[in-house]
Design an enzyme around this catalytic site. Structure first.
Site, PDB file in Angstrom:
ATOM      1  N   ARG A  47       4.319  -4.223 -28.194  1.00  0.00           N
ATOM      2  CA  ARG A  47       5.161  -4.591 -27.044  1.00  0.00           C
ATOM      3  C   ARG A  47       6.174  -3.476 -26.773  1.00  0.00           C
ATOM      4  NH1 ARG A  47       9.367  -7.544 -28.080  1.00  0.00           N
ATOM      5  NH2 ARG A  47       8.309  -9.121 -29.325  1.00  0.00           N
ATOM      6  N   TYR A 104       6.725  -5.915   1.571  1.00  0.00           N
ATOM      7  CA  TYR A 104       5.573  -6.608   1.002  1.00  0.00           C
ATOM      8  C   TYR A 104       5.979  -8.072   0.715  1.00  0.00           C
ATOM      9  CZ  TYR A 104       2.526  -8.259  -2.729  1.00  0.00           C
ATOM     10  OH  TYR A 104       1.697  -9.029  -3.511  1.00  0.00           O
ATOM     11  N   ASP A 177       9.568   1.947  -3.207  1.00  0.00           N
ATOM     12  CA  ASP A 177       8.239   1.471  -3.588  1.00  0.00           C
ATOM     13  C   ASP A 177       7.240   2.468  -2.999  1.00  0.00           C
ATOM     14  OD1 ASP A 177       5.742   0.246  -3.713  1.00  0.00           O
ATOM     15  OD2 ASP A 177       6.577  -1.778  -3.521  1.00  0.00           O
ATOM     16  N   LYS A 202      -3.085  -0.310  -7.198  1.00  0.00           N
ATOM     17  CA  LYS A 202      -3.565   0.197  -5.929  1.00  0.00           C
ATOM     18  C   LYS A 202      -4.111   1.628  -6.086  1.00  0.00           C
ATOM     19  CE  LYS A 202      -2.237  -3.823  -4.476  1.00  0.00           C
ATOM     20  NZ  LYS A 202      -1.017  -4.267  -5.051  1.00  0.00           N
TER      21      LYS A 202
HETATM   22  C1  LIG Z   1       3.861  -2.338  -1.651  1.00  0.00           C
HETATM   23  C2  LIG Z   1       3.581  -3.229  -2.824  1.00  0.00           C
HETATM   24  N1  LIG Z   1       4.485  -3.327  -3.811  1.00  0.00           N
HETATM   25  C3  LIG Z   1       4.285  -4.130  -4.883  1.00  0.00           C
HETATM   26  C4  LIG Z   1       3.144  -4.899  -5.003  1.00  0.00           C
HETATM   27  C5  LIG Z   1       2.968  -5.815  -6.190  1.00  0.00           C
HETATM   28  O1  LIG Z   1       2.058  -5.267  -7.110  1.00  0.00           O
HETATM   29  P1  LIG Z   1       1.119  -6.140  -8.069  1.00  0.00           P
HETATM   30  O2  LIG Z   1       0.173  -6.901  -7.208  1.00  0.00           O
HETATM   31  O3  LIG Z   1       0.460  -5.090  -8.929  1.00  0.00           O
HETATM   32  O4  LIG Z   1       1.997  -7.043  -8.852  1.00  0.00           O
HETATM   33  C6  LIG Z   1       2.171  -4.833  -4.002  1.00  0.00           C
HETATM   34  C7  LIG Z   1       0.955  -5.650  -4.088  1.00  0.00           C
HETATM   35  O5  LIG Z   1       0.180  -5.748  -3.146  1.00  0.00           O
HETATM   36  C8  LIG Z   1       2.395  -3.980  -2.887  1.00  0.00           C
HETATM   37  O6  LIG Z   1       1.510  -3.881  -1.877  1.00  0.00           O
END
Ligand SMILES: Cc1ncc(COP(=O)(O)O)c(C=O)c1O
Length: 387
Positions: A47, A104, A177, A202
């Site tokens: 961890r 998001y 982000d 992604k």
């Molecule tokens: C721009 C963005 N940030 C954060 C996330 C969250 O990531 P996760 O699905 O890996 O938890 C996503 C998920 O689609 C996203 O598109």
């Protein structure tokens, strides 16, 4: 070293014991100690630390931070886990955060349904409108300006350098982000951001086979980095070694994949822009996009995400999503295969009824790296029935 070279070699020194060219999957929860307190290389429990995870983190830190004076990366079990940990490290009850007015949906849900219960308030602001950001910062002190660039799903492009300056002038941090751009196309730490978050699910992973997240902070940001290391270990949202290995494998081809994603998305966006069934196309690579000049200045390319609105309203948007043969109907993005979705009913359903609600006639594409002509033909046939 340049980006493509770092993506392949950072964190991937051949294994000292065997010469294995690829970092092994250290599928172990614990480590033998040579006497009490006698850890080998500091590893005591997975961890806290794991060598496969460390290899991924070294690579991500190199990719985001090479030109920004170095960085430290922390891998998480998902993008949301990364966001949650960063916010719990940086904020305290009573703090206020500015978020994008087209964030998001999961990020919005984290603020609206989880963190608000713990005393963290938020205001959605259109971050591409610098005057609106300045006004929001002047109206109420914020701990963080939380940016996405480009945003999900409307592909707006805030000026990250200007946002960093505005945030810093008001004593706030800028978090970016960077999921949609990936560090190949955009490196927010170089533009002044204090932290970068990723859904590594992604483009970084790139193959739709693993869920993960990351936070990357400048090497000099001592307290933030120490807080992340402490809270991640204390709260425990860590990725497993195999997930880290898959993500690291994906990262090695990030540059060539992104080049193809960008080229294909540009052709798709151009076709859509001229299509009679389409009323509006959101792609920063189009000269008509309001963020085109900013994107050109802060990104190497315009990315693989394209959104568009259809003339026939919500039902037509839903129908198009159901008619494509090559674009697979599904959530997520950034994999080699093309995906299509209806944000209002799928990824952004959690924003329904809020200031972040997305248009019902919107379709979002994650343009993959298949043959571009095949992708364009698939969308044309899905739209043609509608005319
Ligand atoms: C721009 C963005 N940030 C954060 C996330 C969250 O990531 P996760 O699905 O890996 O938890 C996503 C998920 O689609 C996203 O598109």
């Amino acid at each position: 070293m340049n980006f493509e070279t770092l993506a392949i070699h950072a964190g991937s020194e051949p294994d000292a014991a065997t010469g294995a060219v690829i970092p092994p999957i250290y599928q172990t929860s614990t480590y033998k100690q040579d006497g009490v307190g006698g850890t080998r290389g500091g590893y005591e429990y997975s961890r806290t630390d794991n060598p496969t995870r460390a290899a991924l983190e070294e690579c991500l830190a190199a990719l985001e931070g090479a030109e920004a004076g170095g960085a430290r990366a922390f891998a998480f079990a998902s993008g949301m886990a990364a966001e949650d940990c960063l916010l719990r490290v940086a904020c305290r009850p009573g703090d206020h955060v500015i978020i994008p007015s087209d964030a998001y949906g999961g990020t919005y849900r984290l603020f609206a349904k989880v963190l608000s219960e713990w005393g963290i308030s938020f205001t959605p602001v259109p971050l591409h409108d610098l005057a609106a950001v300045e006004a929001a910062l002047a109206a109420r002190p914020a701990r963080i300006v939380w940016a996405e660039s480009p945003t999900n799903p409307l592909l707006s492009v805030p000026d990250l350098r200007a946002l960093a300056a505005a945030a810093h002038a008001h004593g706030a941090l800028l978090v970016a982000d960077n999921t949609f751009a990936s560090p190949y196309l955009q490196r927010p730490l170089e533009l002044g951001a204090d932290a970068v978050v990723h859904s590594t699910t992604k483009y970084l992973g790139g193959h739709s086979d693993v869920v993960g997240g990351a936070v990357v902070v400048p090497a000099a940001s001592g307290a933030l980095a120490e807080g992340l290391a402490f809270t991640r270990n204390a709260a425990g949202a860590v990725p497993g070694p195999f997930d880290c290995w898959l993500t690291l494998r994906g990262v090695k081809t990030l540059a060539v994949r992104m080049d193809r994603h960008c080229a294909n998305a540009e052709l798709v966006a151009q076709m859509l822009a001229g299509h009679p069934a389409v009323t509006e196309v959101f792609y920063p690579g189009l000269a008509s996009h309001p963020g085109h000049q900013v994107a050109k200045a802060q990104m190497r390319g315009f990315g693989g995400m394209v959104s568009f609105r259809v003339r026939g309203g919500e039902q037509q948007a839903v129908d198009v999503c159901g008619r494509t043969r090559l674009f697979t109907l599904g959530e997520s993005l950034g994999g080699v295969e093309s995906l299509i979705e209806h944000p209002a009913r799928m990824t952004h359903a959690s924003a329904a009824g809020s200031a972040l609600e997305v248009p019902a006639d919107l379709v979002r594409l994650s343009v993959g790296i298949e043959n571009a002509a095949d992708l364009v033909a698939d969308l044309e046939q899905a739209l043609t029935v509608q005319r």
